[in-house]
Every structure is written in structure tokens, then in C-alpha cells.
Design an enzyme around this catalytic site. Sequence first.
Site, short mmCIF file in Angstrom:
data_model
loop_
_atom_site.label_atom_id
_atom_site.label_comp_id
_atom_site.label_asym_id
_atom_site.label_seq_id
_atom_site.Cartn_x
_atom_site.Cartn_y
_atom_site.Cartn_z
N GLY A 1 1.15 -1.21 -0.12
CA GLY A 1 -0.05 -0.02 -0.24
C GLY A 1 0.78 1.25 0.01
O GLY A 1 0.51 2.13 -0.71
N ASN B 1 -6.86 5.11 9.33
CA ASN B 1 -6.22 4.05 10.31
C ASN B 1 -6.35 4.34 11.61
O ASN B 1 -6.33 3.56 12.53
CB ASN B 1 -4.96 3.47 9.57
CG ASN B 1 -4.00 4.76 9.53
OD1 ASN B 1 -4.26 5.63 8.83
ND2 ASN B 1 -2.88 4.69 9.85
N GLN C 1 -7.48 0.86 4.25
CA GLN C 1 -8.20 0.54 5.40
C GLN C 1 -9.94 0.26 5.08
O GLN C 1 -10.52 -0.50 5.96
CB GLN C 1 -8.46 1.69 6.48
CG GLN C 1 -7.00 1.88 7.21
CD GLN C 1 -6.60 0.45 8.05
OE1 GLN C 1 -7.39 -0.39 8.40
NE2 GLN C 1 -5.26 0.47 8.40
N SER D 1 -4.00 -2.74 -0.11
CA SER D 1 -2.94 -3.35 0.28
C SER D 1 -3.32 -4.60 0.73
O SER D 1 -4.58 -4.73 1.46
CB SER D 1 -2.34 -2.83 1.41
OG SER D 1 -1.39 -3.66 2.05
N HIS E 1 -2.68 -7.27 2.61
CA HIS E 1 -2.56 -7.80 3.99
C HIS E 1 -3.76 -7.38 4.92
O HIS E 1 -3.73 -7.82 6.03
CB HIS E 1 -1.21 -7.95 4.62
CG HIS E 1 -0.76 -6.43 5.00
ND1 HIS E 1 -0.68 -6.24 6.35
CD2 HIS E 1 -0.28 -5.31 4.41
CE1 HIS E 1 -0.31 -4.89 6.34
NE2 HIS E 1 0.07 -4.27 5.39
N THR F 1 9.93 -8.13 -11.79
CA THR F 1 9.46 -9.44 -12.14
C THR F 1 7.91 -9.74 -11.01
O THR F 1 8.21 -9.11 -9.87
CB THR F 1 10.08 -10.31 -12.00
OG1 THR F 1 11.08 -10.39 -12.71
CG2 THR F 1 9.25 -11.89 -12.17
N CYS G 1 7.53 6.40 17.26
CA CYS G 1 8.45 6.60 17.75
C CYS G 1 9.45 7.58 17.13
O CYS G 1 9.82 7.30 16.07
CB CYS G 1 9.37 5.47 18.34
SG CYS G 1 10.79 5.89 19.44
N1 PLP Z 1 -2.32 3.56 4.14
C1 PLP Z 1 -2.94 3.12 5.16
C2 PLP Z 1 -4.30 3.96 5.54
C3 PLP Z 1 -2.62 2.00 6.08
O1 PLP Z 1 -3.33 1.89 7.23
C4 PLP Z 1 -1.53 1.41 5.83
C5 PLP Z 1 -0.84 0.17 6.73
O2 PLP Z 1 -0.98 0.25 7.94
C6 PLP Z 1 -0.50 1.71 4.57
C7 PLP Z 1 -1.27 2.76 3.73
C8 PLP Z 1 0.57 1.13 4.09
O3 PLP Z 1 0.19 -0.25 3.78
P1 PLP Z 1 1.43 -1.25 3.59
O4 PLP Z 1 1.52 -1.86 4.92
O5 PLP Z 1 0.79 -2.32 2.49
O6 PLP Z 1 2.79 -0.61 2.95
#
Ligand code: PLP
Length: 384
Positions: free
Chosen positions: A69, A149, A177, A197, A199, A235, A323
Amino acid sequence: MIYLDHAATTPLDPRVLDRMTPFLTDAFGNPNSLHSAGRRAREAMEDARALVADCIGASENEIVFTGCGSESNNLALRGVASARRTRGRHLIISGVEHPSVMATAEALEREGGEVTVLSVDSAGMVSAESVATALRQDTVLVSVMHASNEVGSIEPIEEIAEICRERRVYFHTDAVQTAGKLPIDLSHSSIDLLSLSGHKFYGPKGVGVLYIRSGTKVHAQITGGGQERSRRSGTENVAAVVGLAEALRLAVGAIEDEEDRESLLRDRLLAEIPLRVPDTLVSGHPTLRLPNHASFCFRGVEGEAVLLALDNAGIAGSAGSACSSGSLEPPHALLAMGIQRDYARGSLRLTIGRGTTEQDVDEVIARIPGIVAGIRELARPASV
Ligand code: PLP
């Protein structure tokens, strides 16, 4: 473990793993090779592309597979900034964007661009009017996330996209999200670019999508062999792409049922925790929020301390703090919403998923008051 950190990542759906396995073992061909092993991999890639396109109301040629993402967001911002340089160098983002948008915009600013960061209200919402006011002759892109998020608030992206379309400015949204939680239909939309994204919806890590509406000018940021119609060389990660597509298909098919089930559990968390923990603020919008997202700020505690105590109790949540330069800073989105530091430092995000049960939620509701009270007690200065 009670896992309430689905906004961070989700477990891989076993059905997705089944789809991926052949491409991690026997069907290892390079999709750019002309022999039959390569052709099999290419076919799987193109089937996956068609599936993703179908899930979001796009055409196959509008889907670009990326490495995550964050890369999709980088490609959107940097790719448009580069392609529209002759029009201007002004970008608009919101103050609650993910760091992969925020830091990329800051980098573009250091490289000579100009960035307007839109302020948000106390629920983390961007107003379409503020976008209209910020647009300039030299604006090339507006990027506002679909949902936060940090606090789960759902932004008025269609309204913003309309305004951008009228002013001929590209509109990008980070839907990382929301994919698989809220319906996305780009066939009836003015959105030009959208990031996903794998995952976050029970697919594999390390694979993403950037939707690029036909005709939208974007310069590749990874150049080389010209894969992905020269928009992203390298690739292709065939197994991950196949997994992402299957995961998206399954997640989109489950939206209706999961939305109702998860939002009931979310509402229980949102109602019960502030009742049982004094000096607690619910962050984010009361109704326009992701169905699985509950977030709180406890006054006078460090979010990390709550998180570690929860972890000891077998509960996984997220503090949301980052952090930075050695000191624990509250999440920037909470500060952008005007939440005071003594609350923002004690942020806790609990995000529900497919495996979350009522018992899990009740257990968390029962444990949190004691945990927060214990930390507050420790933080109290000793009396002399
Ligand atoms: N954008 C948002 C709103 C997210 O919550 C996240 C991941 O926490 C990302 C982008 C980034 O995605 P990735 O972990 O696949 O780089």
C-alpha cells in the site's frame, strides 16, 4: 490471544493460501517468459487483474500491482507530481493521512513542490468545502484517505472527487483500510487513483494495487523491464498477486454479513469502555466510522503502557503512537484533530476481525478498566 489489531494486519485466509501455493511451488514460471511455464504464470496474473477490477468496478487495464500500500501511495503522489509538472507543483493532502502519503508529500515539498495540508475537525473529518477553497490553478493532485487507520472516520471522498473533477485536478484516495469492509465502485465515481494493500483483507503481505483511471497521467517510479504496462517494472510477485485477488473477492463477498456483525461488536466497545474507565474520550466520528474500528484516548497514561499490559493479558491492540527522534509522540492524526496531548498520548485502537467473538469483546471490556487504573496509579506522584 485475543487479536484486536486487524487495522495493522489480518491473518492469511487459508483459502487464499490454497490459491497461492501452486505459484510458490510447481508453477514458478516468470510471467514475462514465453514458454508454457511463463504463460501459466501470466494467465494467473491476468485472471487476478480481472478479478480485482471486477471487485472495485474498474477495467483490467486500470489495475497496477505494486509491492504494498505504501508503494501505491508513493506511485500516486510522485507519479502524478512528475507527470503533471508542466501544469504545476501544488498538492493537497489532509492532516490525517498515513505516513506513506504524508512523508511523500513532505519529500515532494523538499524537492520544490508546494503542499497544502487540510485541517480536520475534532472527528478527523475533512470538509469538501476546504478542498474547494484550497484548490489552485497549479494544483495537480488532491489526496484524501477513504478512512483513517488511526480513528476509523470515513471521509466524504466522492464529494471531494466531484469537486476535483470539475476543476480538472486528479483525486487520489488511500483505501487501504476500507477495501473489503466498505463497497468500492469506481464505475460510478470521479476518483482517479486508489490504493489497496493485500494484507489488510486477509491476503498476503508485500503486495498492493494502484488503480489508475484510464487517461490519468502517472510516471512510473520503478523503471526497468516495463512490466505492468510500463507503470511499475520488476518481475511480478505472482503468488502474492493471485492471493490478493482471491482475498479481495472473498472479503467483498462477505462485506454485508461482516459489516453488521463487526459493527455490533465495535459499538459494544465504544459504549462500554468509556463508561467503565473515567477520563476516556472516544476518538473518531461517532457514526461515520469503519465497522471494525474502535479507538479511545485515556487521559494521563502512555498508550504503550496500556498496550504492553494488554499484551501480558493476552490481548493484542495498537497504541498508534510513533516513536520519533527517540521520544514517544502521540499519533499526528490525533493532534491534528485537536485532541490534547495528555489524552492523545494514551491512545488505544482496537480493531475487530472475522475471528472476533462476543466473548473476546466482553473479555477486553472486563480487563481494560483495571489495566488503565493500575497504570494511572503507578504514574501518580508518591505523596510525601
Ligand atoms: N495506508 C493506510 C491507511 C494504512 O493503514 C497502511 C498500513 O498500515 C498503509 C497505507 C500502508 O500499507 P502497507 O503496509 O501495505 O505498505
